[in-house]
Design a protein around this motif. Structure first.
Motif, PDB file in Angstrom:
ATOM      1  N   LEU A  35      74.328  -0.301  62.392  1.00  0.00           N
ATOM      2  CA  LEU A  35      73.464   0.248  63.439  1.00  0.00           C
ATOM      3  C   LEU A  35      71.974   0.247  63.100  1.00  0.00           C
ATOM      4  N   PRO A  36      71.555   0.589  61.856  1.00  0.00           N
ATOM      5  CA  PRO A  36      70.110   0.579  61.579  1.00  0.00           C
ATOM      6  C   PRO A  36      69.455  -0.780  61.823  1.00  0.00           C
ATOM      7  N   TYR A  37      70.193  -1.867  61.619  1.00  0.00           N
ATOM      8  CA  TYR A  37      69.621  -3.190  61.850  1.00  0.00           C
ATOM      9  C   TYR A  37      69.416  -3.440  63.343  1.00  0.00           C
ATOM     10  N   LEU A  38      70.333  -2.911  64.178  1.00  0.00           N
ATOM     11  CA  LEU A  38      70.185  -3.067  65.622  1.00  0.00           C
ATOM     12  C   LEU A  38      69.164  -2.092  66.192  1.00  0.00           C
ATOM     13  N   TRP A  39      69.005  -0.940  65.527  1.00  0.00           N
ATOM     14  CA  TRP A  39      68.100   0.086  66.034  1.00  0.00           C
ATOM     15  C   TRP A  39      66.642  -0.395  66.028  1.00  0.00           C
ATOM     16  N   GLN A  40      66.341  -1.393  65.200  1.00  0.00           N
ATOM     17  CA  GLN A  40      64.994  -1.962  65.198  1.00  0.00           C
ATOM     18  C   GLN A  40      64.673  -2.601  66.553  1.00  0.00           C
ATOM     19  N   TYR A  41      65.714  -2.951  67.314  1.00  0.00           N
ATOM     20  CA  TYR A  41      65.544  -3.596  68.621  1.00  0.00           C
ATOM     21  C   TYR A  41      66.078  -2.680  69.720  1.00  0.00           C
ATOM     22  N   ARG A  42      65.848  -1.376  69.568  1.00  0.00           N
ATOM     23  CA  ARG A  42      66.508  -0.418  70.460  1.00  0.00           C
ATOM     24  C   ARG A  42      66.140  -0.625  71.932  1.00  0.00           C
ATOM     25  N   TRP A  43      64.889  -1.006  72.202  1.00  0.00           N
ATOM     26  CA  TRP A  43      64.542  -1.188  73.618  1.00  0.00           C
ATOM     27  C   TRP A  43      65.321  -2.360  74.209  1.00  0.00           C
ATOM     28  N   ARG A  44      65.597  -3.364  73.410  1.00  0.00           N
ATOM     29  CA  ARG A  44      66.415  -4.481  73.870  1.00  0.00           C
ATOM     30  C   ARG A  44      67.867  -4.033  74.080  1.00  0.00           C
ATOM     31  N   VAL A  45      68.331  -3.145  73.202  1.00  0.00           N
ATOM     32  CA  VAL A  45      69.696  -2.618  73.356  1.00  0.00           C
ATOM     33  C   VAL A  45      69.818  -1.856  74.674  1.00  0.00           C
ATOM     34  N   PHE A  46      68.828  -0.983  74.941  1.00  0.00           N
ATOM     35  CA  PHE A  46      68.883  -0.193  76.174  1.00  0.00           C
ATOM     36  C   PHE A  46      68.760  -1.099  77.406  1.00  0.00           C
ATOM     37  N   ALA A  47      67.884  -2.097  77.334  1.00  0.00           N
ATOM     38  CA  ALA A  47      67.732  -3.025  78.463  1.00  0.00           C
ATOM     39  C   ALA A  47      69.020  -3.809  78.689  1.00  0.00           C
ATOM     40  N   ALA A  48      69.656  -4.249  77.602  1.00  0.00           N
ATOM     41  CA  ALA A  48      70.910  -5.003  77.719  1.00  0.00           C
ATOM     42  C   ALA A  48      72.003  -4.139  78.330  1.00  0.00           C
ATOM     43  N   LEU A  49      72.074  -2.860  77.916  1.00  0.00           N
ATOM     44  CA  LEU A  49      73.069  -1.954  78.489  1.00  0.00           C
ATOM     45  C   LEU A  49      72.826  -1.743  79.979  1.00  0.00           C
ATOM     46  N   LEU A  50      71.547  -1.632  80.360  1.00  0.00           N
ATOM     47  CA  LEU A  50      71.212  -1.451  81.779  1.00  0.00           C
ATOM     48  C   LEU A  50      71.645  -2.676  82.578  1.00  0.00           C
ATOM     49  N   PHE A  51      71.320  -3.866  82.106  1.00  0.00           N
ATOM     50  CA  PHE A  51      71.719  -5.093  82.794  1.00  0.00           C
ATOM     51  C   PHE A  51      73.250  -5.201  82.876  1.00  0.00           C
ATOM     52  N   MET A  52      73.924  -4.747  81.820  1.00  0.00           N
ATOM     53  CA  MET A  52      75.379  -4.823  81.801  1.00  0.00           C
ATOM     54  C   MET A  52      75.974  -3.915  82.878  1.00  0.00           C
ATOM     55  N   VAL A  53      75.441  -2.693  83.010  1.00  0.00           N
ATOM     56  CA  VAL A  53      75.948  -1.759  84.023  1.00  0.00           C
ATOM     57  C   VAL A  53      75.699  -2.310  85.424  1.00  0.00           C
ATOM     58  N   VAL A  54      74.496  -2.858  85.655  1.00  0.00           N
ATOM     59  CA  VAL A  54      74.175  -3.425  86.972  1.00  0.00           C
ATOM     60  C   VAL A  54      75.098  -4.599  87.283  1.00  0.00           C
ATOM     61  N   ALA A  55      75.346  -5.452  86.269  1.00  0.00           N
ATOM     62  CA  ALA A  55      76.237  -6.599  86.476  1.00  0.00           C
ATOM     63  C   ALA A  55      77.639  -6.140  86.854  1.00  0.00           C
ATOM     64  N   LYS A  56      78.125  -5.071  86.217  1.00  0.00           N
ATOM     65  CA  LYS A  56      79.470  -4.586  86.514  1.00  0.00           C
ATOM     66  C   LYS A  56      79.534  -3.924  87.894  1.00  0.00           C
ATOM     67  N   LEU A  57      78.465  -3.227  88.280  1.00  0.00           N
ATOM     68  CA  LEU A  57      78.425  -2.644  89.632  1.00  0.00           C
ATOM     69  C   LEU A  57      78.494  -3.745  90.687  1.00  0.00           C
TER      70      LEU A  57
END
Length: 618
Positions: A35-57
């Motif tokens: 997780l610490p390695y991914l946390w460096q890109y946290r805004w990308r993680v949050f953006a990807a999660l948002l796009f994923m939720v919209v895609a599933k909706l």
């Protein structure tokens, strides 16, 4: 009975696990480590999660629009248009489906668009994390002690690193792009079914999912050992292949191509059996999954068909439920593969993290400062006792000094501990007792990098990079110019040879420098060290592979290079050390004689006997 000269048949290859099962961290522990390695890109993680939720909706909305489209195209019983209403109804029939078709197409496009946006945004995080972990592993391996690198299995270790880096990408891809979206979609579908229809649809879907997931997880857990075993055999086979190819000449010398082929084939046979077990159990898993899906799908459609027949549901509802089931079960078809790959990725990643966490045998002390006073450093060994293994002591209470700007030579029979002095001075190992100082500073109290920066060595066994001659000489000092490289090559008496080759300094030296002769490799090593130009020099049998004429010429260059430098010369040929300021004679890890060449000859001891023997042989 075995024929004379025939090698014993290799014993079955049983891979040794790189980490005991009792010490293997949990899957959650491995994820926390990542997780610490991914946390460096946290805004990308949050953006990807948002796009994923919209895609599933958008994806879940597709069956809803499809239901409305079917219902719009299905006239109610007894309400067929007559007379003047026919035109209005016809216009409505045309207008409503067009709007629904456009919406249907937009939702389909949105699903693909936001899915691609998710992957585009998160790919930098995935690749960045993989790069960071791979680089840290590489740096950490270089920081480990010489003991680790002497004991490692290069082929298997590189395979572990390769699978670990690939495991990061697989883990993120399968979890973020497959498992998490499927869970979101399952939640949305269950919610829609609960709101629009009776609770039986929810119970059938939920029960099928529970049975499906439970069956998949349990069977995959059972199958994981076969996959892990296959990976171990794969690493072992790769290790054997790499080791055999690196020792190509030795294999040829002893005519053992057949023996090496049998060893490798035995590894491949064990790997084949493991992979067959893995494939057989995979077929069992897939069959069981399809059975659960088929039963659930039949139950759902039977319930929906009943509802349509009784008038409680429309044809659109039936189509929608069928579409929901297809959308749910298509990704679930791959759940076993996903779960297995995620588990395997976690195992591979854990192996790489284990390499990263391998304790350094030789490490800088906290707050260690760089070595100072390197202009004219003296080297001292003070009551040094050392052994590679506790039960086998190599050096016994050894004390001597190499004064600043002077040359001290160490001679003695093989196994007396001469080369160990160079390894200790480079701090590849730490002494058990006593201390080693440079310019009065204990080398354990200063940084290893500064110690190694101040020392240059010409080793007895020269290993070169599989690159050009220029690269290998310039390796002595990063950023050296071509003119400086050529000057070092001239001093090492190899410039003329290099110029005589078709490609000159761009000549490739081959794996470990095997395209060059022993003398040519040694001269490249001498040039590399002369280019480094450190204040302390170590010559470990620096001219042992040279002919007499070249040896005398290069000895003159080495003496010139050692002028006003602190030099430790480890030699077997006594003729190369007669000009040393002091000669130490070692035997059994102890200094038994010391003095100048003339003093030792006059004493008539071990050195004098060695000198007389070598003079007689020459």
């Amino acid at each position: 009975m075995r024929r004379s000269g025939e090698l014993a048949s290799p014993s079955p290859l049983t891979p040794a696990p790189s980490q005991p099962a009792s010490q293997r961290r949990s899957d959650w522990g491995t994820l926390r480590r990542l997780l610490p390695y991914l946390w460096q890109y946290r805004w990308r993680v949050f953006a990807a999660l948002l796009f994923m939720v919209v895609a599933k909706l958008a994806n879940v909305s597709v069956p809803l629009v499809l239901k409305e489209l079917v219902d719009a195209m299905t006239p109610s019983r007894g309400q067929l248009p007559t007379g003047g209403d026919a035109t209005a109804v016809a216009m409505a029939v045309v207008a409503v489906p067009v709007a629904l078709l456009v919406g249907y197409g937009l939702l389909r496009l949105s699903t693909s668009l936001f899915t691609e946006l998710r992957e585009l945004v998160f790919s930098k995080a995935t690749q960045g994390a993989a790069r960071s972990i791979a680089l840290q592993t590489f740096q950490h391996l270089h920081s480990l002690s010489l003991r680790f690198h002497l004991e490692r299995q290069t082929g298997g270790m590189t395979r572990d690193i390769e699978r670990g880096v690939r495991g990061i990408e697989s883990l993120i891809s399968y979890s973020l792009y497959s498992v998490v979206p499927t869970l979101i979609e399952v939640g949305l579908v269950l919610g829609i079914l609960a709101v629009k229809f009776d609770i039986w649809f929810v119970w059938i879907t939920a029960a099928a999912l529970v049975v499906y997931v439970g069956f998949t997880v349990s069977v995959t857990e059972w199958r994981t050992k076969f996959r892990r075993e296959a990976n171990e055999f794969d690493s072992a086979a790769h290790t054997k292949a790499v080791d055999s190819l690196l020792n190509y000449e030795t294999v040829k010398y002893f005519n053992n191509e057949g023996f090496e082929a049998r060893r490798y084939d035995q590894s491949l046979e064990l790997l084949r059996r493991s992979r067959l077990k893995s494939q057989t159990t995979l077929s069992m898993l897939n069959t069981g999954q399809q059975l659960v899906i088929a039963i659930a799908l039949v139950a759902m459609l039977w319930r929906a068909t009943q509802g349509v027949a009784e008038g409680r549901m429309t044809l659109g509802d039936l189509v929608m439920i069928n579409a929901f089931m297809i959308q749910l079960y298509i990704p679930l078809n791959f759940l076993g593969v996903l779960y297995r790959e995620i588990k395997q990725s976690l195992t591979d990643l854990d192996k790489m993290f284990t390499l990263m966490e391998r304790e350094r045998e030789v490490a800088d002390k906290p707050g260690a400062q760089p070595l100072t006073g390197q202009e004219h450093p003296a080297v001292r060994f003070e009551h040094v006792t050392f052994g590679y293994e506790p039960a086998r002591v190599i050096l016994h209470d050894l004390s001597f000094e190499v004064p600043a700007g002077k040359t001290v030579a160490v001679v003695g029979p093989s196994g007396s501990g001469k080369s160990t002095l160079a390894r200790l001075l480079f701090r590849f190992y730490d002494v058990q007792q006593g201390r080693i100082t440079i310019a009065g500073q204990d080398i354990r109290e200063v940084t290893q990098a500064s110690v190694r920066r101040s020392i240059g060595i010409v080793p007895q066994d020269t290993v070169l990079f599989n690159d050009t001659i220029e690269y290998n000489i310039a390796y002595g000092r990063a950023g050296a110019s071509r003119a400086e490289v050529e000057a070092a090559a001239r001093a090492a008496r190899i410039h003329d040879f290099i110029e005589s080759t078709p490609r000159g300094y761009q000549t490739m030296v081959g794996e470990r420098g095997l395209k060059l002769s022993g003398g040519e490799k040694q001269r490249v090593a001498i040039a590399r060290t002369l280019l480094k130009d450190p204040p302390i020099l170590i010559f470990d049998e620096a001219t042992s592979a040279l002919d007499s004429a070249n040896e005398r010429a290069i000895q003159a260059e080495l003496r010139s290079a050692a002028q006003n430098k602190t030099a430790l010369v480890i030699a077997h040929r006594l003729s190369t050390v007669v000009d040393a300021h002091e000669i130490l004679v070692m035997d059994g890890g102890r200094i038994i004689e010391r003095g100048t060449h003339l003093q030792l000859l006059a004493r008539g001891g071990r050195y004098a006997a060695m000198w007389a023997l070598q003079q007689k042989e020459s």
